[in-house]
Design an enzyme around this catalytic site. Structure first.
Site, PDB file in Angstrom:
ATOM      1  N   ASP A  22      -8.037   8.339   3.757  1.00  0.00           N
ATOM      2  CA  ASP A  22      -6.923   8.798   2.930  1.00  0.00           C
ATOM      3  C   ASP A  22      -5.906   9.586   3.765  1.00  0.00           C
ATOM      4  O   ASP A  22      -6.245  10.612   4.352  1.00  0.00           O
ATOM      5  CB  ASP A  22      -7.525   9.686   1.812  1.00  0.00           C
ATOM      6  N   GLY A  67       0.250   2.920  -0.932  1.00  0.00           N
ATOM      7  CA  GLY A  67       1.128   1.746  -0.918  1.00  0.00           C
ATOM      8  C   GLY A  67       2.302   1.852   0.029  1.00  0.00           C
ATOM      9  O   GLY A  67       3.153   0.955   0.072  1.00  0.00           O
ATOM     10  N   ASP A 125      -2.126   7.923  -7.527  1.00  0.00           N
ATOM     11  CA  ASP A 125      -3.380   8.063  -8.280  1.00  0.00           C
ATOM     12  C   ASP A 125      -3.217   7.675  -9.750  1.00  0.00           C
ATOM     13  O   ASP A 125      -2.236   8.028 -10.392  1.00  0.00           O
ATOM     14  CB  ASP A 125      -3.872   9.509  -8.218  1.00  0.00           C
TER      15      ASP A 125
END
Ligand code: GAL
Length: 750
Positions: free
Chosen positions: A499, A542, A563
């Site tokens: 992440d 994205g 999210d």
């Protein structure tokens, strides 16, 4: 309403005024959606009313700052608003108690100042706004006589925001200032789940309670169950109520539903003296997935990828009355099957395509399935099916919770193909002197935990960030990638979610495509060195149209969005925009529109039932399956109710997601609020989702010939697992509000 010996008399005198003020109250709300000013950065002086913000940029609240010229900005920023608070709202209110500031949802954490003084904040543990809860509604209140409020004068509201990654700022309303009303002191609690005594016989408990020791209430509770399609009222009850803070009113209602479909329940409580109404609506869950059959059946994908010499672990997913006996013919050298558990282990030395015949037997019969092991460079040939801790436990995830989840998956879900148990953020501690990552004290034995998960035939995933810190403020992998990947492999990890988070501090201010790719290539290389098959899942929301290059840099999946939240707006905005990324999917490379929000979710220690209606949940699973998305359950699996279990165990629906062609659906047709998404399956059949985005049911004529189905079609309802007969040109259906009809269509060969 106020409790005192002379209450009755006082109440009688007060009630006329009360009615008047209550009626005016909402009209007196002061909207706060107006002229906000904005600056990135962080200075204490910006809280002060005297600070001159005239040179600041204007900004709209209700949308993240990324969409208003601050793309890619993470960190501190301030919003300021000048607003006059007229004393009329106080005068017209009956209670004259508290002034409420509604500032909507803020991504991630915030502190709010009124005229230079802090009036509220959202800061998670360890108490800094860096750890705020972005999904929480910010409602800050002050006593009405609080000296910080400047009545009839200009007030300055200053909001200090910290955003750690992805979208930032005051992204969703409502915004306003109001005086708390009588209805703000009443809770109408419908949280008790429906109890089914037969498939369509149910009962449910409703609780009314005063939230203030000062007030008790009387009034009428109306309960109405209706068929949203015909408007037919199935149940109507009016109940007189009387309750206080220490004396809740509990009411159990029972009803029998005529059909197995969506019914709406409305609860209205009319407060006796003010006439003010509290109203709430919900939908009754209904199960479409047929009850499990005792006959043996093999589920899950038809193909499975492994790299040469990597440890192999695959549990053949099979349903049917236990005990089951498993056999496999064609197993390549190096693999062995445990005939009682269905778990295949070992490793394959030689590249190649190995076709297998799998069988599963019990006393009622035998189930067969062709299955191919592809031993080569690509793993994750079909989307991951699993669980991830984030949408339920957030940073409160622990070894115990992970073990419970694994046990629940093995007991209830793995027979349908569910495999991965993924630990998200919150497991990391610090590095030792040699730089090795140490799990925190919630995870005393990572290797032991992985061993336990593997013993159930399941796989285990972990989470990190290419930056120095994760999004939750824990330790990231920056400059320790090779060491961390080696630790994961040593523990027995099978999946990594990686992440972006604080990597924003390392990357250039306006990152280009190579900057987006760089940290993910570094970890790809580190994973490759381990010799272990670790599924690689990118999470960077994205950016840089990751779907175009994620596969190229060796990712198995990549998040295509920010999210998800458990509401229709979030679900539908994300889900129905995914066709842009569809062409980039292939076996081993999947778009990830984020994890599932069904069941009990919460992003922290306390969970709530998903706020999606049952039909929205059918839409969620159907759309994600059509999109060939990784399906990562985000709820407490140790408390799966029958409805959620039905959603997650429909083998015909899961087969769409797992289809070996890996060709996701795109929008094939739309008109007003109806969208039809179609996907070609390996068998040549099509999967078709007919979605109703409207908030009322719709009758739809599905134009088969306009969605590429020219000839006679054999249609099947996949949720109900029922044939619908042969149709040409069109098919008529009724789709519930925000609901779906998921079909398969096979062209009849003449
Ligand atoms: C977010 C990510 C979430 C979750 C969280 C952990 O950036 O999108 O899915 O992993 O970080 O802190």
């Amino acid at each position: 309403m106020k409790r005192s010996p002379v209450a009755a008399l006082r109440l009688f005198l007060a009630s006329a005024l009360f009615l008047l003020s209550a009626a005016c109250l909402s009209a007196q709300d002061i909207p706060l959606s107006g002229k906000w000013k904005f600056s990135t950065g962080d200075q204490a002086i910006w809280a002060q009313p005297k600070f001159n913000d005239s040179s600041w940029a204007a900004i709209a609240v209700g949308a993240p700052w990324e969409r208003q010229g601050y793309k890619g900005y993470d960190g501190f920023a301030w919003y300021r608003l000048h607003v006059v608070i007229p004393s009329s709202i106080r005068e017209h209110s009956f209670l004259k108690e508290r002034l409420r500031f509604n500032l909507g949802k803020i991504d991630d954490g915030d502190q709010v100042y009124l005229n230079g003084v802090l009036i509220g904040q959202n800061a998670g543990s360890p108490g800094t706004i860096e750890a705020g809860q972005w999904q929480a509604e910010r409602v800050y209140t002050l006593n009405i006589d609080d000296r910080r409020i400047l009545w009839n004068k200009e007030n300055v509201i200053a909001v200090r925001v910290y955003d750690h990654a992805g979208n930032g700022g005051m992204y969703e309303g409502p915004y306003g200032i109001s005086v708390a009303d009588v209805t703000d002191f009443i809770t109408l609690d419908i949280g008790d789940p429906f109890h089914f005594n037969g498939p369509r016989q149910l009962s449910k408990k409703i609780i009314l309670q005063s939230t203030s020791e000062k007030y008790d209430f009387t009034g009428k509770l109306n309960i109405r169950v209706t068929d949203p399609l015909s408007g037919t009222v199935v149940l109507k009850q009016t109940i007189g109520t009387d309750f206080a803070h220490d004396r809740p009113f509990e009411y159990l209602y029972k009803t029998t539903l005529p059909e197995n479909k969506a019914y709406e329940v409305t609860y209205d409580f009319t407060e006796g003296r003010s006439g003010k109404v509290i109203s709430t609506t919900e939908y009754i869950p209904y199960i479409l997935t047929p009850a499990p059959s005792p006959l043996p059946r093999i589920n899950g994908p038809e193909v499975y990828g492994v790299r040469p010499s990597a440890p192999f672990l695959y549990k053949i997913p099979a349903t049917g009355q236990k005990p089951l006996e498993y056999t496999a013919t064609g197993l390549p050298a190096g693999l062995k099957l445990d005939s009682h558990t269905g778990i295949i282990t070992g490793s394959i030395a030689k590249k190649g395509s190995y076709p297998l015949q799998l069988t599963v037997k019990n006393k009622s019969g035998i189930g067969r399935r062709s299955f191919t092991i592809q031993c080569g460079p690509t793993i994750g040939l079909t989307p991951a099916l699993g669980w991830n801790s984030w949408n339920c436990w957030g940073l409160s995830v622990s070894d115990e919770k992970v073990r419970q989840s694994a046990a629940a998956m093995a007991a209830q879900l793995s027979d349908h193909g569910w495999t991965y148990i993924n630990i998200d953020d919150g497991w990391e501690d610090k590095r030792d002197a040699a730089g090795e990552v140490l799990p925190n004290n919630k995870f005393p034995d990572m290797k032991g935990l992985a061993g336990y998960v593997h013993s159930l035939g399941l796989k285990i995933g972990i989470y990190s960030s290419p930056g120095p810190r994760t999004c939750g403020g824990y330790l990231g992998s920056y400059q320790h990638e090779i060491q961390d990947a080696a630790s994961y492999a040593r523990w027995g990890i099978d999946y990594l979610k990686y992440d972006w988070c604080s990597y924003g501090e390392i990357a250039p201010k306006s990152p280009g495509l190579d900057d987006y790719k760089k940290p993910y290539i570094v970890m790809r290389d580190a994973l490759d060195r381990t010799g272990r098959d670790i599924l690689y899942s990118l999470c960077q929301y994205g950016w840089g149209a990751v779907w175009k290059w994620g596969g190229g840099i060796g990712a198995n999946s990549w998040r295509t969005t920010g999210d998800i939240e458990d509401n229709w707006k979030s679900l539908s905005t994300i889900g129905f925009q995914q066709d842009k990324a569809a062409p980039y999917t292939a076996p081993g490379n999947f778009n990830d529109p984020d994890m599932l929000v069904v069941g009990r979710v919460g992003w922290g220690p306390s969970l709530h039932a998903t706020r999606l209606t049952p039909d929205e949940q059918y839409t969620h699973i159907s759309l994600w399956a059509l999109l060939a998305a990784p399906l990562l359950i985000g709820c407490d699996m140790s408390k799966l109710d029958p409805f959620t279990l039905g959603l997650l165990t429909n083998d015909e629906v899961l087969a769409v997601d797992q289809d070996a062609l890996a060709s996701p659906a795109v929008k094939a047709w739309s008109k007003e609020n109806i969208q039809i998404w179609t996907r070609t399956l390996k068998s040549g059949a099509k999967a078709i989702g007919i979605f109703n985005l409207d908030n009322k049911p719709a009758r739809v004529t599905v134009p088969l010939s306009e969605i590429g189905l020219q000839k006679e079609q054999r249609l099947r309802d996949l949720w109900r697992q029922k044939d619908l007969g042969v149709h040409t040109k069109e098919y008529n259906a009724t789709i519930p509000a925000h609901g779906v009809l998921l079909l398969s269509a096979r062209t009849i060969a003449h």
